[in-house]
Write a protein that holds these residues in place. Structure first.
Motif, PDB file in Angstrom:
ATOM      1  N   MET A 250       0.825  -1.206   0.000  1.00 48.70           N
ATOM      2  CA  MET A 250       0.000   0.000   0.000  1.00 48.70           C
ATOM      3  C   MET A 250       0.858   1.253   0.000  1.00 48.70           C
ATOM      4  SD  MET A 250      -3.122  -1.141   2.469  1.00 48.70           S
ATOM      5  CE  MET A 250      -3.985   0.426   2.349  1.00 48.70           C
ATOM      6  N   LYS A 251       1.931   1.212   0.770  1.00 47.19           N
ATOM      7  CA  LYS A 251       2.800   2.399   0.833  1.00 47.19           C
ATOM      8  C   LYS A 251       3.525   2.616  -0.486  1.00 47.19           C
ATOM      9  CE  LYS A 251       3.447   2.391   5.751  1.00 47.19           C
ATOM     10  NZ  LYS A 251       4.073   1.600   6.785  1.00 47.19           N
ATOM     11  N   THR A 252       3.963   1.510  -1.098  1.00 47.14           N
ATOM     12  CA  THR A 252       4.725   1.622  -2.340  1.00 47.14           C
ATOM     13  C   THR A 252       3.818   2.006  -3.498  1.00 47.14           C
ATOM     14  OG1 THR A 252       6.129  -0.115  -1.522  1.00 47.14           O
ATOM     15  CG2 THR A 252       6.312   0.412  -3.847  1.00 47.14           C
ATOM     16  N   ALA A 253       2.667   1.379  -3.537  1.00 46.42           N
ATOM     17  CA  ALA A 253       1.772   1.592  -4.660  1.00 46.42           C
ATOM     18  C   ALA A 253       1.124   2.959  -4.588  1.00 46.42           C
ATOM     19  CB  ALA A 253       0.707   0.522  -4.652  1.00 46.42           C
ATOM     20  N   GLY A 254       0.946   3.417  -3.361  1.00 42.97           N
ATOM     21  CA  GLY A 254       0.369   4.730  -3.183  1.00 42.97           C
ATOM     22  C   GLY A 254      -1.044   4.815  -3.703  1.00 42.97           C
ATOM     23  N   PHE A 255      -1.245   5.896  -4.392  1.00 45.82           N
ATOM     24  CA  PHE A 255      -2.576   6.317  -4.775  1.00 45.82           C
ATOM     25  C   PHE A 255      -3.397   5.286  -5.546  1.00 45.82           C
ATOM     26  CE2 PHE A 255      -5.449   9.611  -6.323  1.00 45.82           C
ATOM     27  CZ  PHE A 255      -5.564  10.336  -5.153  1.00 45.82           C
ATOM     28  N   SER A 256      -2.807   4.718  -6.599  1.00 42.12           N
ATOM     29  CA  SER A 256      -3.606   3.909  -7.524  1.00 42.12           C
ATOM     30  C   SER A 256      -4.118   2.631  -6.864  1.00 42.12           C
ATOM     31  CB  SER A 256      -2.793   3.575  -8.768  1.00 42.12           C
ATOM     32  OG  SER A 256      -1.591   2.959  -8.393  1.00 42.12           O
ATOM     33  N   ILE A 257      -3.232   1.935  -6.164  1.00 37.53           N
ATOM     34  CA  ILE A 257      -3.633   0.675  -5.531  1.00 37.53           C
ATOM     35  C   ILE A 257      -4.674   0.960  -4.458  1.00 37.53           C
ATOM     36  CG2 ILE A 257      -1.854   0.641  -3.740  1.00 37.53           C
ATOM     37  CD1 ILE A 257      -1.668  -2.310  -4.025  1.00 37.53           C
ATOM     38  N   LEU A 258      -4.471   2.071  -3.808  1.00 36.87           N
ATOM     39  CA  LEU A 258      -5.356   2.449  -2.723  1.00 36.87           C
ATOM     40  C   LEU A 258      -6.759   2.678  -3.248  1.00 36.87           C
ATOM     41  CD1 LEU A 258      -4.810   2.725   0.085  1.00 36.87           C
ATOM     42  CD2 LEU A 258      -4.358   5.118  -0.199  1.00 36.87           C
ATOM     43  N   LEU A 259      -6.794   3.365  -4.372  1.00 33.46           N
ATOM     44  CA  LEU A 259      -8.073   3.655  -4.995  1.00 33.46           C
ATOM     45  C   LEU A 259      -8.740   2.345  -5.414  1.00 33.46           C
ATOM     46  CD1 LEU A 259      -9.511   6.279  -5.488  1.00 33.46           C
ATOM     47  CD2 LEU A 259      -8.627   6.286  -7.822  1.00 33.46           C
ATOM     48  N   SER A 260      -7.956   1.426  -5.990  1.00 35.27           N
ATOM     49  CA  SER A 260      -8.519   0.136  -6.402  1.00 35.27           C
ATOM     50  C   SER A 260      -9.097  -0.596  -5.208  1.00 35.27           C
ATOM     51  CB  SER A 260      -7.458  -0.777  -7.022  1.00 35.27           C
ATOM     52  OG  SER A 260      -6.618  -0.070  -7.852  1.00 35.27           O
ATOM     53  N   LEU A 261      -8.337  -0.601  -4.110  1.00 29.18           N
ATOM     54  CA  LEU A 261      -8.790  -1.309  -2.920  1.00 29.18           C
ATOM     55  C   LEU A 261     -10.036  -0.654  -2.361  1.00 29.18           C
ATOM     56  CD1 LEU A 261      -5.388  -1.931  -1.134  1.00 29.18           C
ATOM     57  CD2 LEU A 261      -6.858  -3.642  -2.168  1.00 29.18           C
ATOM     58  N   ALA A 262     -10.029   0.669  -2.362  1.00 31.10           N
ATOM     59  CA  ALA A 262     -11.122   1.406  -1.753  1.00 31.10           C
ATOM     60  C   ALA A 262     -12.425   1.205  -2.525  1.00 31.10           C
ATOM     61  CB  ALA A 262     -10.767   2.884  -1.671  1.00 31.10           C
ATOM     62  N   ILE A 263     -12.333   1.218  -3.854  1.00 26.95           N
ATOM     63  CA  ILE A 263     -13.572   1.088  -4.630  1.00 26.95           C
ATOM     64  C   ILE A 263     -13.823  -0.354  -5.039  1.00 26.95           C
ATOM     65  CG2 ILE A 263     -13.409   3.462  -5.482  1.00 26.95           C
ATOM     66  CD1 ILE A 263     -12.420   2.395  -8.125  1.00 26.95           C
ATOM     67  N   GLY A 264     -12.962  -1.259  -4.590  1.00 22.69           N
ATOM     68  CA  GLY A 264     -13.174  -2.679  -4.856  1.00 22.69           C
ATOM     69  C   GLY A 264     -12.951  -3.041  -6.309  1.00 22.69           C
ATOM     70  N   ASP A 265     -12.008  -2.359  -6.977  1.00 22.03           N
ATOM     71  CA  ASP A 265     -11.696  -2.672  -8.373  1.00 22.03           C
ATOM     72  C   ASP A 265     -10.636  -3.774  -8.392  1.00 22.03           C
ATOM     73  OD1 ASP A 265     -10.787  -2.824 -10.954  1.00 22.03           O
ATOM     74  OD2 ASP A 265      -9.656  -0.948 -10.864  1.00 22.03           O
ATOM     75  N   TRP A 266     -11.062  -4.964  -8.758  1.00 24.41           N
ATOM     76  CA  TRP A 266     -10.128  -6.101  -8.738  1.00 24.41           C
ATOM     77  C   TRP A 266      -9.676  -6.479 -10.139  1.00 24.41           C
ATOM     78  CZ3 TRP A 266      -8.211  -6.379  -4.270  1.00 24.41           C
ATOM     79  CH2 TRP A 266      -8.982  -6.080  -3.152  1.00 24.41           C
ATOM     80  N   SER A 267      -9.816  -5.533 -11.085  1.00 27.19           N
ATOM     81  CA  SER A 267      -9.381  -5.857 -12.438  1.00 27.19           C
ATOM     82  C   SER A 267      -7.887  -6.125 -12.444  1.00 27.19           C
ATOM     83  CB  SER A 267      -9.705  -4.696 -13.378  1.00 27.19           C
ATOM     84  OG  SER A 267      -9.024  -3.535 -12.928  1.00 27.19           O
ATOM     85  N   GLY A 268      -7.205  -5.574 -11.462  1.00 27.22           N
ATOM     86  CA  GLY A 268      -5.818  -5.971 -11.288  1.00 27.22           C
ATOM     87  C   GLY A 268      -4.811  -5.100 -11.999  1.00 27.22           C
ATOM     88  N   THR A 269      -5.247  -4.106 -12.762  1.00 23.86           N
ATOM     89  CA  THR A 269      -4.266  -3.308 -13.487  1.00 23.86           C
ATOM     90  C   THR A 269      -3.367  -2.529 -12.530  1.00 23.86           C
ATOM     91  OG1 THR A 269      -6.075  -1.768 -13.787  1.00 23.86           O
ATOM     92  CG2 THR A 269      -5.405  -3.033 -15.711  1.00 23.86           C
TER      93      THR A 269
END
Ligand SMILES: [Zn+2]
Length: 380
Positions: A250-269
């Motif tokens: 989460m710390k490394t990925a920062g914004f994008s991964i966080l957003l995916s996790l938060a909105i439940g986007d598991w497309s994986g990009t």
């Protein structure tokens, strides 16, 4: 089956993808029936193990064993849990009451705080704030809020990337040893662990969120006995249990991964782009110390002699100049660390440790013949 009496949850187990499957369940007298997709799993209530689980103990976990494998069914929503209990056969009520008791106790402790955060600050917003301001501690807190089933999904992505990068050995005597030692070290965990040996010469091991543990054959070759391997596994398990890998991602990925996790986007990009970096992520010194301490505790509880863990990391540290084991890049070893391990071990209560039941040299040889392809192994 009365549709009104059925309840929902998530089923994990043999033949079900790592992230688990959404399932509907109901009682048929003293039999629990759980349906995932078109398959119905039935088990007698007498063989059910019932526990409160999850962060804040807000889930009820039912686990059982069959000849086909182990299954775990998590029931989370309050009305689902109510239906689970109300339809249950009488002998199970005490077990449910006990689970509910620990949930209530935990709820009293944390209820007020979560009510506040839940009502006032939504999780996505909180996560965004955490990264906008790069507040590591808040990010750690947010990582604790990610449900275990989402972690399992991240683990799946890491696993898919790992499979693309290296051959994974998933059978044979060494894999069986890793699996069986791992099971002893993860008793009662909320995670469903998956164990892999990477057919690679590097001395390395890593843990992905949700309980994916990968040990390199190069590391196994360096172990003098199964206890040394158990030490490495215990340390990696501690990283999973303390969610270090997740926090790191989460710390490394920062914004994008966080957003995916938060909105439940598991497309994986977004996730995929960072999941592959997991083997390169360095843990903080504090995380390493915590993982050592927690790993030692798990070895002790499992009755596996813990001093081999210190021996092995010490041995690796001595090789640092000549061989530069890859594991040291992510798990820094030092004389100081070995010393700390030794004093932690010295502080453990005295107990007898039965040696692990493996002819280690012989078992290790089977691994090299597997890697050479003389025995079947599963890859991809
Ligand atoms: Zn580590």
């Amino acid at each position: 089956m009365n549709a009104a009496a059925s309840f929902h949850g998530r089923l994990f187990g043999t033949g079900i993808a790592g992230a688990g499957a959404s399932a509907r369940a109901w009682w048929e007298g003293s039999t629990l029936a759980v349906q995932a997709g078109h398959t119905i799993y039935r088990t007698d209530s007498a063989s059910l193990q019932i526990e409160a689980a999850g962060f804040n103990l807000h889930q009820t976990r039912l686990s059982w064993k069959t000849v086909d494998g182990n299954y775990t069914f998590f029931v989370e929503a309050q009305d689902d849990r109510a239906k689970l209990v109300s339809g249950a056969p009488a002998p199970l009520r005490a077990a449910f009451a006990e689970a509910a008791g620990s949930q209530r106790k935990m709820g009293r402790r944390f209820g007020a705080a979560f009510l506040f955060y839940g009502a006032v600050i939504s999780l996505p917003l909180l996560l965004l704030i955490a990264f906008l301001f790069n507040l590591g501690r808040l990010a750690d807190w947010a990582a604790e809020k990610i449900p275990a089933r989402h972690e399992a999904r991240i683990g799946d992505l890491v696993l898919a990337q790992t499979r693309a990068q290296m051959k994974l050995i998933e059978s044979g005597p060494v894999h069986e040893a890793v699996q069986s030692i791992g099971a002893r070290l993860t008793t009662g965990s909320q995670y469903r662990y998956r164990w892999f040996i990477a057919d690679r010469k590097e001395i390395n091991a890593f843990a992905a969120p949700g309980g994916v543990i990968v040990v390199y054959s190069g590391l196994i070759a360096q172990t003098a006995n199964a206890e040394e391997l158990a030490g490495v596994i215990a340390h990696e398990v501690a990283h999973v249990e303390q969610r270090h890998s997740l926090k790191n991602l989460m710390k490394t990925a920062g914004f994008s991964i966080l957003l995916s996790l938060a909105i439940g986007d598991w497309s994986g990009t977004a996730l995929g782009s960072v999941a592959g970096k997991l083997t390169e992520l360095k843990f903080s010194r504090d995380a390493e110390t915590d993982a050592d301490r927690e790993g030692l505790r798990r070895l002790f509880d499992a009755g596996i002699a813990p001093h081999h863990m210190a021996d092995f990391f010490g041995e690796l540290a001595r090789k640092e100049n000549s061989m530069a084991p890859a594991i040291l890049a992510t798990h820094p070893a030092s004389a100081e660390r070995q010393e700390r391990l030794r004093s932690l071990i010295a502080a453990l209560p005295h107990r007898q440790y039965a040696p692990l039941p493996y002819e280690w040299k012989q078992i290790k040889r089977s691994l090299s013949s597997q890697a050479a392809g003389r025995q079947p192994l599963v890859a991809n």
